[in-house]
Motif scaffolding. Structure first.
Motif, mmCIF file in Angstrom:
data_model
loop_
_atom_site.group_PDB
_atom_site.id
_atom_site.type_symbol
_atom_site.label_atom_id
_atom_site.label_comp_id
_atom_site.label_asym_id
_atom_site.label_seq_id
_atom_site.Cartn_x
_atom_site.Cartn_y
_atom_site.Cartn_z
ATOM 1 N N UNK A 149 -10.036 -7.757 -0.974
ATOM 2 C CA UNK A 149 -9.233 -7.170 -2.080
ATOM 3 C C UNK A 149 -10.146 -8.369 -2.538
ATOM 4 N N UNK B 129 -9.256 -6.958 -8.033
ATOM 5 C CA UNK B 129 -8.382 -5.491 -7.035
ATOM 6 C C UNK B 129 -8.823 -4.786 -6.062
ATOM 7 N N UNK C 104 -3.347 8.750 -2.425
ATOM 8 C CA UNK C 104 -2.079 8.308 -1.565
ATOM 9 C C UNK C 104 -0.940 8.233 -1.960
ATOM 10 N N UNK D 137 0.475 -1.115 -0.319
ATOM 11 C CA UNK D 137 -0.160 0.043 0.219
ATOM 12 C C UNK D 137 0.949 1.261 -0.017
ATOM 13 N N UNK E 184 -2.558 -5.106 -3.350
ATOM 14 C CA UNK E 184 -1.990 -3.734 -2.966
ATOM 15 C C UNK E 184 -2.452 -4.168 -1.111
ATOM 16 N N UNK F 292 -4.809 -0.369 -15.746
ATOM 17 C CA UNK F 292 -4.206 0.323 -14.744
ATOM 18 C C UNK F 292 -2.585 -0.975 -15.148
ATOM 19 N N UNK G 120 -8.860 2.564 -15.897
ATOM 20 C CA UNK G 120 -9.499 2.252 -14.640
ATOM 21 C C UNK G 120 -10.394 3.098 -14.550
ATOM 22 N N UNK G 121 -10.786 4.291 -14.810
ATOM 23 C CA UNK G 121 -12.224 4.460 -14.620
ATOM 24 C C UNK G 121 -13.319 3.990 -15.397
ATOM 25 N N UNK H 122 -6.657 7.437 -16.020
ATOM 26 C CA UNK H 122 -8.033 6.911 -15.702
ATOM 27 C C UNK H 122 -8.190 6.625 -17.174
ATOM 28 N N UNK I 282 -13.991 4.035 -5.838
ATOM 29 C CA UNK I 282 -12.404 4.336 -6.465
ATOM 30 C C UNK I 282 -11.769 3.047 -6.262
ATOM 31 N N UNK I 283 -10.602 2.397 -6.505
ATOM 32 C CA UNK I 283 -9.938 1.159 -6.981
ATOM 33 C C UNK I 283 -8.730 1.381 -5.793
ATOM 34 N N UNK J 104 -4.199 -5.238 -9.086
ATOM 35 C CA UNK J 104 -4.074 -4.572 -8.130
ATOM 36 C C UNK J 104 -5.158 -5.654 -6.238
ATOM 37 N N UNK K 16 -0.612 3.819 -11.387
ATOM 38 C CA UNK K 16 -2.433 3.924 -10.816
ATOM 39 C C UNK K 16 -2.800 5.633 -10.879
ATOM 40 N N UNK L 99 -8.127 3.561 -2.549
ATOM 41 C CA UNK L 99 -8.883 3.296 -1.216
ATOM 42 C C UNK L 99 -10.267 2.762 -1.242
ATOM 43 N N UNK M 288 -2.833 5.870 -6.635
ATOM 44 C CA UNK M 288 -3.852 4.688 -7.261
ATOM 45 C C UNK M 288 -4.296 6.726 -7.960
ATOM 46 N N UNK M 289 -4.880 6.664 -8.761
ATOM 47 C CA UNK M 289 -6.114 7.983 -9.597
ATOM 48 C C UNK M 289 -7.015 7.901 -8.122
ATOM 49 N N UNK M 290 -6.760 9.488 -7.513
ATOM 50 C CA UNK M 290 -8.261 9.977 -7.481
ATOM 51 C C UNK M 290 -7.988 9.015 -5.256
ATOM 52 N N UNK M 291 -7.171 7.998 -4.950
ATOM 53 C CA UNK M 291 -6.735 7.294 -4.165
ATOM 54 C C UNK M 291 -6.040 8.603 -2.889
#
Lengths: 412, 412
Positions: free
Chosen positions: B224, B228, A22, A12, A123, A116, B282-283, A112, B292-293, A120, A108, B295, A17-20
């Motif tokens: 998960x 994923x 992190x 992790x 993760x 990916x 991913x989207x 989008x 979202x993937x 995943x 990630x 979080x 990740x996109x939008x996450x």
């Protein structure tokens, strides 16, 4: 092959990740040296990372992990350059996954609109001592102009007494052995390598193993096979440098130079007829193995690791027939796993041993031992239903090296 | 259902094998109270024993273990007394195995001429939080004069859109769910129950699961799935007594008295077309799930456990369609596992989700939810290939009780 317990971040912590929201920055910075550290350290060695680089591939002398996902692949491209590119891509992905990182460098956080780079499901999981070990089957040497590079030791296995091989569970141009203490980590690795290989290789067969049946650690408990017996008590330990050199690693004078530091892998899917076995008396079971069931001591001895006195055993006892003294010293490093693949059409568990053995040369390793086992009283209860053999090239030396370079660069 | 971490001896310490020089005296003394203690205590809760007795069967509200072996059985005897005797024998064996003991009372010290009472491969392993949970399928009630006892809630599941069920992976007169943190312990338990059942029941199908996909522990990481994604974030926790009473346990007024304290189990083998999924952007993946993937946060939210705003999701998003608000409050306790059963004939991994859900009544639980999911955009990537439903009787109260007593004693 050393365990870098201090370098075992959670998967992790390495991913953005996109939008996450992190740690994308850390991941995008890339490179093993840029690994972000978190407070989320592994609680035991079982979560640690095993070093990917070295003179030998990891996953052979490495202490045996708990779980296995093994896949044999066939090549679907005739383009040598495309295949070499695949080996390089696989090496990059294997280097990352064995360190507990995702495939792809910060991908990630990428578009989008694209799939990916990593599927995943691993993760947040620890590296889990993942090792990935690649091997080349005899049929690969019929491709890409490699015929002259085929080692003499990479023989097709002869037909052994009692073999009932399923073609769909045998052979393969190449293989990957994924071992880890967490099965999801092993399955994730094979799946991502298969995905990367799309259009160049295709999975021919694969096998999950849920329980190790051998130990390569001198002081560890010898695990029990599905017949309830300890097997592999005298296995080669990963710390026995002399026996590894003598029996496991291919030397510089053994064959083609590209195999120096490599090994040969024999894989056998052995179905165990456990319902029949379970109706056999304790005495007969112990006679068949040549050990007692509880402690695992050889016939007439008190302790598992006492030196076996072969003549005290029945002539067709398993331990006696498999022993080096019976086979001109033949010794192999076993790394097999128990499997259970549901039920056959007759209500019996489809269960057994996925036997994996590494050796310096199958002609002086598995083959004479298996020939000796033609008389094994255990044969009434088992059947070999899958078979494959692979040349396992030496290890990936450093960040610039890749799986199979010694084979493919010599000719280039 | 409490975890007795202080009572988790090694299986080894409880057994006396013939000729093994182990603690035969302690084992032959028998009885849980006579358990010999050794210095070999479990290092973590993962090795502990789960209490077998209680008002409900363990393995439902119990925190989800890591591994699964599930077996459906068909009855092969027409003798009601023989079947009842089997249930009693199974209960005795289950009581011992879940406590980390071998089947049979000191039987390894018994005659060498007889087959051992226990198959032995779990010797030396910890209890590993093993739970064994039994259920009765609709077809059982066509036998033994049980027709009048069949609960109305034990309906045959209707055919759902997209179902492609394999008869050989569906149905069953009864089932046993074995969950444990060590797969060898779960496999050992099913195997020994099948062995005890010889001549009375036969395994119809079985399934191994290597990774849990749900958590029933409020603070645990949501695992998960093989796509994923975190799934089951809002699952019922084993400590939520109110929701368990409302959605999981059959009450005294719900149906036949013998089911009070029981539950209903729906099992579905869901094949996941992971190769297709892995080529999806991913989207699109995130749109399909509604999370979202990275979080696992619902659309438009920051954190996994933030309250989902369903209208922000696409109408065919998985989370939206499965949500209680979309299904008149329908709520189930999920306890599914990821599986990988090798490779199909086309080089694709035979992988997916073995879905297990417990509920007070499938007619207000799984069935309306699954009907709602007919519109699920995820359906392009999955297919239900196996299906079964079982009435799970209440727990075994004490040492004298046995699985199914409330069903079979009412009529006796």
């Amino acid at each position: 092959m050393t365990e870098s317990t201090s370098q075992a971040p959670s998967r992790r912590s390495l991913l953005g990740w996109g939008g996450a929201g992190l740690a994308l920055g850390a991941a995008a910075a890339g490179g093993a040296a840029a690994v972000a550290r978190t407070g989320d350290e592994p609680r035991s060695d079982a979560g640690a990372a095993v070093e990917f680089h070295g003179p030998h591939q990891a996953g052979i002398a490495t202490p045996v992990q708990d779980r296995l996902h093994f896949a044999a692949f066939d090549v679907t491209t005739e383009d040598r350059a495309a295949f070499v590119e695949l080996l390089k891509e696989w090496t990059v992905a294997a280097r990352r996954m064995t360190a507990g990182r995702a495939v792809g460098d910060g991908a990630y956080g990428g578009p989008a609109e694209a799939p990916p780079d990593d599927t995943g499901e691993a993760l947040g999981l620890k590296p889990s001592r993942l090792t990935l070990t690649v091997g080349f089957g005899p049929s690969l040497f019929g491709r890409f102009g490699l015929a002259g590079q085929r080692p003499d030791a990479l023989v097709e296995l002869p037909k052994f007494a009692g073999d009932n091989l399923d073609r769909d569970r045998s052979g393969g141009d190449l293989c990957v052995q994924a071992c880890a203490d967490d099965p999801q980590v092993a399955v994730h690795a094979i799946r991502n390598l298969a995905r990367i290989g799309f259009g160049r290789v295709v999975v021919r067969w694969s096998q999950l193993g849920f329980g190790k049946t051998s130990s390569t650690t001198p002081d560890a408990q010898t695990p029990r096979n599905l017949f309830g017996f300890k097997d592999g008590t005298r296995n080669i330990s990963g710390t026995e440098k002399d026996r590894l050199e003598k029996f496991v690693w291919a030397g510089e004078k053994d064959g083609p130079a590209w195999m120096a530091g490599g090994s040969y892998l024999v894989a056998r899917r052995i179905r165990m007829h456990i319902e029949t076995w379970d109706r056999t008396s304790l005495q007969e079971q112990e006679d068949i193995f040549g050990r007692d069931k509880g402690e695992g001591a050889p016939v007439g001895k008190a302790k598992e690791r006492d030196e076996p006195f072969l003549k005290a055993m029945k002539p067709d006892a398993h331990v006696r027939l498999a022993h080096p003294d019976t086979n001109a010293g033949a010794t192999i490093l076993r790394r097999g796993y128990s499997f259970t693949d549901g039920t056959d059409g007759l209500g019996r568990l489809d269960a057994g041993l996925f036997f994996l053995a590494f050796q310096r040369d199958p002609r002086t390793g598995f083959i004479p031992i298996q020939r000796s086992l033609a008389r094994d009283s255990l044969n009434e209860y088992i059947q070999h239903v899958g078979s494959a053999v692979f040349a396992v090239p030496p290890g990936v030396r450093d960040q610039d090296d890749w799986w199979g370079r010694t084979l493919f660069s010599e000719e280039a």
